[in-house]
Design a protein around this motif. Structure first.
Motif, PDB file in Angstrom:
ATOM      1  N   SER A 163       0.817  -1.211   0.000  1.00 16.17           N
ATOM      2  CA  SER A 163       0.000   0.000   0.000  1.00 16.17           C
ATOM      3  C   SER A 163       0.853   1.265   0.000  1.00 16.17           C
ATOM      4  CB  SER A 163      -0.923   0.009   1.223  1.00 16.17           C
ATOM      5  OG  SER A 163      -1.721  -1.151   1.279  1.00 16.17           O
ATOM      6  N   HIS A 164       2.066   1.174   0.546  1.00 19.99           N
ATOM      7  CA  HIS A 164       2.953   2.323   0.664  1.00 19.99           C
ATOM      8  C   HIS A 164       4.383   1.855   0.408  1.00 19.99           C
ATOM      9  CE1 HIS A 164      -0.441   4.331   2.689  1.00 19.99           C
ATOM     10  NE2 HIS A 164      -0.555   3.209   3.380  1.00 19.99           N
ATOM     11  N   VAL A 165       5.305   2.816   0.306  1.00 20.01           N
ATOM     12  CA  VAL A 165       6.730   2.508   0.236  1.00 20.01           C
ATOM     13  C   VAL A 165       7.412   3.240   1.388  1.00 20.01           C
ATOM     14  CG1 VAL A 165       8.855   2.674  -1.090  1.00 20.01           C
ATOM     15  CG2 VAL A 165       6.702   2.214  -2.263  1.00 20.01           C
ATOM     16  N   ALA A 166       7.835   2.506   2.405  1.00 21.45           N
ATOM     17  CA  ALA A 166       8.506   3.099   3.555  1.00 21.45           C
ATOM     18  C   ALA A 166       9.975   3.307   3.232  1.00 21.45           C
ATOM     19  CB  ALA A 166       8.355   2.198   4.775  1.00 21.45           C
ATOM     20  N   ARG A 167      10.460   4.543   3.394  1.00 20.04           N
ATOM     21  CA  ARG A 167      11.822   4.893   3.013  1.00 20.04           C
ATOM     22  C   ARG A 167      12.776   5.043   4.191  1.00 20.04           C
ATOM     23  NH1 ARG A 167      12.422   3.248  -2.046  1.00 20.04           N
ATOM     24  NH2 ARG A 167      10.977   4.258  -3.504  1.00 20.04           N
ATOM     25  N   ARG A 168      12.238   5.280   5.391  1.00 14.69           N
ATOM     26  CA  ARG A 168      13.142   5.390   6.540  1.00 14.69           C
ATOM     27  C   ARG A 168      12.384   5.156   7.843  1.00 14.69           C
ATOM     28  NH1 ARG A 168      14.171  11.906   6.034  1.00 14.69           N
ATOM     29  NH2 ARG A 168      12.354  12.604   7.217  1.00 14.69           N
ATOM     30  N   PHE A 169      13.134   4.722   8.829  1.00 13.28           N
ATOM     31  CA  PHE A 169      12.614   4.510  10.180  1.00 13.28           C
ATOM     32  C   PHE A 169      12.829   5.814  10.931  1.00 13.28           C
ATOM     33  CE2 PHE A 169      13.588   2.211  14.445  1.00 13.28           C
ATOM     34  CZ  PHE A 169      12.306   2.479  14.893  1.00 13.28           C
ATOM     35  N   THR A 170      11.746   6.519  11.275  1.00 14.02           N
ATOM     36  CA  THR A 170      11.893   7.858  11.849  1.00 14.02           C
ATOM     37  C   THR A 170      11.846   7.891  13.373  1.00 14.02           C
ATOM     38  OG1 THR A 170       9.510   8.247  11.541  1.00 14.02           O
ATOM     39  CG2 THR A 170      10.995   8.999   9.797  1.00 14.02           C
ATOM     40  N   SER A 171      11.035   7.039  14.005  1.00 19.71           N
ATOM     41  CA  SER A 171      10.989   7.105  15.467  1.00 19.71           C
ATOM     42  C   SER A 171      10.274   5.913  16.073  1.00 19.71           C
ATOM     43  CB  SER A 171      10.292   8.399  15.938  1.00 19.71           C
ATOM     44  OG  SER A 171       8.932   8.412  15.555  1.00 19.71           O
ATOM     45  N   GLY A 172      10.555   5.722  17.347  1.00 16.82           N
ATOM     46  CA  GLY A 172       9.826   4.784  18.178  1.00 16.82           C
ATOM     47  C   GLY A 172       9.322   5.528  19.392  1.00 16.82           C
ATOM     48  N   VAL A 173       8.113   5.192  19.844  1.00 17.66           N
ATOM     49  CA  VAL A 173       7.496   5.896  20.965  1.00 17.66           C
ATOM     50  C   VAL A 173       7.350   4.946  22.144  1.00 17.66           C
ATOM     51  CG1 VAL A 173       5.494   7.217  21.754  1.00 17.66           C
ATOM     52  CG2 VAL A 173       6.222   7.371  19.354  1.00 17.66           C
ATOM     53  N   LEU A 174       7.958   5.326  23.269  1.00 16.16           N
ATOM     54  CA  LEU A 174       7.840   4.572  24.510  1.00 16.16           C
ATOM     55  C   LEU A 174       6.879   5.294  25.442  1.00 16.16           C
ATOM     56  CD1 LEU A 174      11.548   3.609  25.361  1.00 16.16           C
ATOM     57  CD2 LEU A 174       9.771   2.097  24.461  1.00 16.16           C
ATOM     58  N   ALA A 175       5.835   4.605  25.880  1.00 10.61           N
ATOM     59  CA  ALA A 175       4.942   5.152  26.901  1.00 10.61           C
ATOM     60  C   ALA A 175       5.540   4.858  28.269  1.00 10.61           C
ATOM     61  CB  ALA A 175       3.552   4.548  26.781  1.00 10.61           C
ATOM     62  N   SER A 176       5.397   5.813  29.184  1.00  8.73           N
ATOM     63  CA  SER A 176       5.981   5.642  30.521  1.00  8.73           C
ATOM     64  C   SER A 176       5.150   6.394  31.546  1.00  8.73           C
ATOM     65  CB  SER A 176       7.424   6.167  30.548  1.00  8.73           C
ATOM     66  OG  SER A 176       7.949   6.094  31.857  1.00  8.73           O
ATOM     67  N   ARG A 177       5.050   5.828  32.743  1.00 12.63           N
ATOM     68  CA  ARG A 177       4.364   6.516  33.831  1.00 12.63           C
ATOM     69  C   ARG A 177       5.240   7.617  34.426  1.00 12.63           C
ATOM     70  NH1 ARG A 177       3.028   1.154  34.019  1.00 12.63           N
ATOM     71  NH2 ARG A 177       0.792   0.682  34.017  1.00 12.63           N
ATOM     72  N   GLU A 229      -3.442   0.881  13.692  1.00 15.11           N
ATOM     73  CA  GLU A 229      -3.506   0.567  15.126  1.00 15.11           C
ATOM     74  C   GLU A 229      -3.552  -0.923  15.404  1.00 15.11           C
ATOM     75  OE1 GLU A 229      -6.946   2.841  16.283  1.00 15.11           O
ATOM     76  OE2 GLU A 229      -5.682   4.555  16.857  1.00 15.11           O
ATOM     77  N   THR A 230      -3.316  -1.732  14.384  1.00 19.71           N
ATOM     78  CA  THR A 230      -3.444  -3.185  14.548  1.00 19.71           C
ATOM     79  C   THR A 230      -2.116  -3.893  14.315  1.00 19.71           C
ATOM     80  OG1 THR A 230      -4.128  -3.368  12.226  1.00 19.71           O
ATOM     81  CG2 THR A 230      -5.869  -3.188  13.883  1.00 19.71           C
ATOM     82  N   GLY A 231      -1.011  -3.254  14.657  1.00 13.83           N
ATOM     83  CA  GLY A 231       0.291  -3.857  14.452  1.00 13.83           C
ATOM     84  C   GLY A 231       0.570  -4.995  15.413  1.00 13.83           C
ATOM     85  N   PRO A 232       1.550  -5.845  15.085  1.00 13.36           N
ATOM     86  CA  PRO A 232       1.923  -6.945  15.978  1.00 13.36           C
ATOM     87  C   PRO A 232       2.355  -6.446  17.357  1.00 13.36           C
ATOM     88  CG  PRO A 232       2.903  -7.220  13.804  1.00 13.36           C
ATOM     89  CD  PRO A 232       2.321  -5.837  13.830  1.00 13.36           C
ATOM     90  N   ALA A 233       2.127  -7.265  18.370  1.00 10.83           N
ATOM     91  CA  ALA A 233       2.513  -6.967  19.755  1.00 10.83           C
ATOM     92  C   ALA A 233       1.853  -5.693  20.267  1.00 10.83           C
ATOM     93  CB  ALA A 233       4.031  -6.878  19.893  1.00 10.83           C
ATOM     94  N   ASP A 234       0.692  -5.345  19.718  1.00 11.74           N
ATOM     95  CA  ASP A 234      -0.076  -4.186  20.169  1.00 11.74           C
ATOM     96  C   ASP A 234       0.689  -2.879  19.969  1.00 11.74           C
ATOM     97  OD1 ASP A 234      -2.451  -3.114  21.130  1.00 11.74           O
ATOM     98  OD2 ASP A 234      -1.809  -3.137  23.220  1.00 11.74           O
ATOM     99  N   VAL A 235       1.508  -2.813  18.928  1.00 14.19           N
ATOM    100  CA  VAL A 235       2.271  -1.605  18.595  1.00 14.19           C
ATOM    101  C   VAL A 235       1.644  -0.960  17.375  1.00 14.19           C
ATOM    102  CG1 VAL A 235       4.512  -0.667  17.907  1.00 14.19           C
ATOM    103  CG2 VAL A 235       4.395  -2.545  19.561  1.00 14.19           C
ATOM    104  N   SER A 236       1.251   0.305  17.482  1.00 18.27           N
ATOM    105  CA  SER A 236       0.684   1.028  16.345  1.00 18.27           C
ATOM    106  C   SER A 236       1.787   1.443  15.380  1.00 18.27           C
ATOM    107  CB  SER A 236      -0.071   2.281  16.828  1.00 18.27           C
ATOM    108  OG  SER A 236      -1.149   1.941  17.666  1.00 18.27           O
ATOM    109  N   ILE A 237       1.429   1.600  14.114  1.00 19.46           N
ATOM    110  CA  ILE A 237       2.374   2.015  13.092  1.00 19.46           C
ATOM    111  C   ILE A 237       1.879   3.322  12.473  1.00 19.46           C
ATOM    112  CG2 ILE A 237       3.589   1.389  10.981  1.00 19.46           C
ATOM    113  CD1 ILE A 237       4.111  -0.519  13.327  1.00 19.46           C
ATOM    114  N   ARG A 238       2.742   4.347  12.474  1.00 19.00           N
ATOM    115  CA  ARG A 238       2.399   5.626  11.865  1.00 19.00           C
ATOM    116  C   ARG A 238       3.259   5.810  10.613  1.00 19.00           C
ATOM    117  NH1 ARG A 238      -0.293  10.011  13.792  1.00 19.00           N
ATOM    118  NH2 ARG A 238      -0.277   9.084  15.882  1.00 19.00           N
TER     119      ARG A 238
END
Length: 261
Positions: free
Chosen positions: A168-182, A247-256
């Motif tokens: 559906s798309h062509v991903a050209r680079r890995f831009t970020s990962g988001v860690l949730a934290s209390r 919002e349906t990525g593996p291991a409950d990780v969303s993909i933007r």
């Protein structure tokens, strides 16, 4: 004792996921996200996927429990990695494993204060094309057996990948990962003072903290969340179109998927 500044990491390199069905998870990243395969097709036990900016930015392994295994942080030289391993020792952070694949990669496995798995590593070779599973044996090493490492820079800037023609798309680079934290502020202190990341900006009341290494356009984002911790989102740059949130990525990780600047 004052701790010396930690070497700045090159980048947030990759994420490692455990899933029950490797082929299904790999198909999601290939068709829905537009990543490619750096080498052979995924088998039933593992898959490595890439935007073409590295050998892999997502690695998937078969396991009964679906979860995030670790995030990978690359250091530019072996010497930098050994300095960071010393930082962990000084900070009293337990190291689960130290390993080396001779001639390819040296690694340190640990955890951050929230319990997120960490793979800290430095490439010993810039030629990953010759590597195939089983050719090299990973060996254990201890912090007192290696006084210093090479300062040669062996990072990869690009890698040829095979993409799915029906993606559906062509991903050209890995831009970020988001860690949730209390407690994003405490987590930020660990990543900046011990692992060497540089703070870039934060939202109101420390809700969002953006950290970077040396590689432009690559970020580790810490986000305050009252009811969840761990990796919650991966972001990839795509060629065109508009931002898409899966919002349906593996291991409950969303993909933007966001348009590259």
């Amino acid at each position: 004792m004052t701790r010396p500044p930690a070497p700045t990491p090159r980048s947030l390199s990759h994420v490692s996921l455990y899933v029950p069905d490797v082929r299904r998870a790999a198909a999601f990243f290939l068709r829905d996200c537009g990543l490619g395969l750096p080498r052979e097709r995924p088998n039933q036990r593992s898959a490595f996927l890439s935007t073409g900016g590295n050998h892999h930015e997502v690695e998937i392994f078969e396991a009964a429990e679906e979860r995030v295994s670790h995030i990978g942080i690359e250091y530019e030289t072996e010497s930098d990695l050994l300095a960071v391993a010393h930082q962990l020792d000084v900070a009293g952070v337990a190291v689960r494993k130290r390993s080396v694949v001779p001639g390819l990669i040296r690694s340190v496995f640990s955890d951050d204060p929230d319990g997120n798995g960490l793979h800290l590593f430095a490439n010993l070779s810039s030629d990953w094309t010759t590597w195939r599973r089983g050719e090299a044996i990973s060996e254990e090493w201890s912090s007192d057996t290696v006084a210093k490492g090479t300062t040669a820079k062996m990072s990869l800037d690009s890698f040829d990948v095979v993409r799915d023609d029906g993606a559906s798309h062509v991903a050209r680079r890995f831009t970020s990962g988001v860690l949730a934290s209390r407690n994003a502020l405490t987590l930020s202190t660990f990543y900046t003072e011990v692992l060497g990341f540089t703070p870039r900006k934060s939202g109101g009341a420390a809700d969002v903290i953006v950290l970077s290494g040396q590689r432009a356009g690559n970020f580790l984002v810490l986000k305050h969340a009252a009811h969840r911790s761990g990796l919650v989102e991966l972001c990839f740059g795509i060629d065109g179109g508009r931002t898409v949130l899966l919002e349906t990525g593996p291991a409950d990780v969303s993909i933007r998927l966001s348009v590259c600047n």
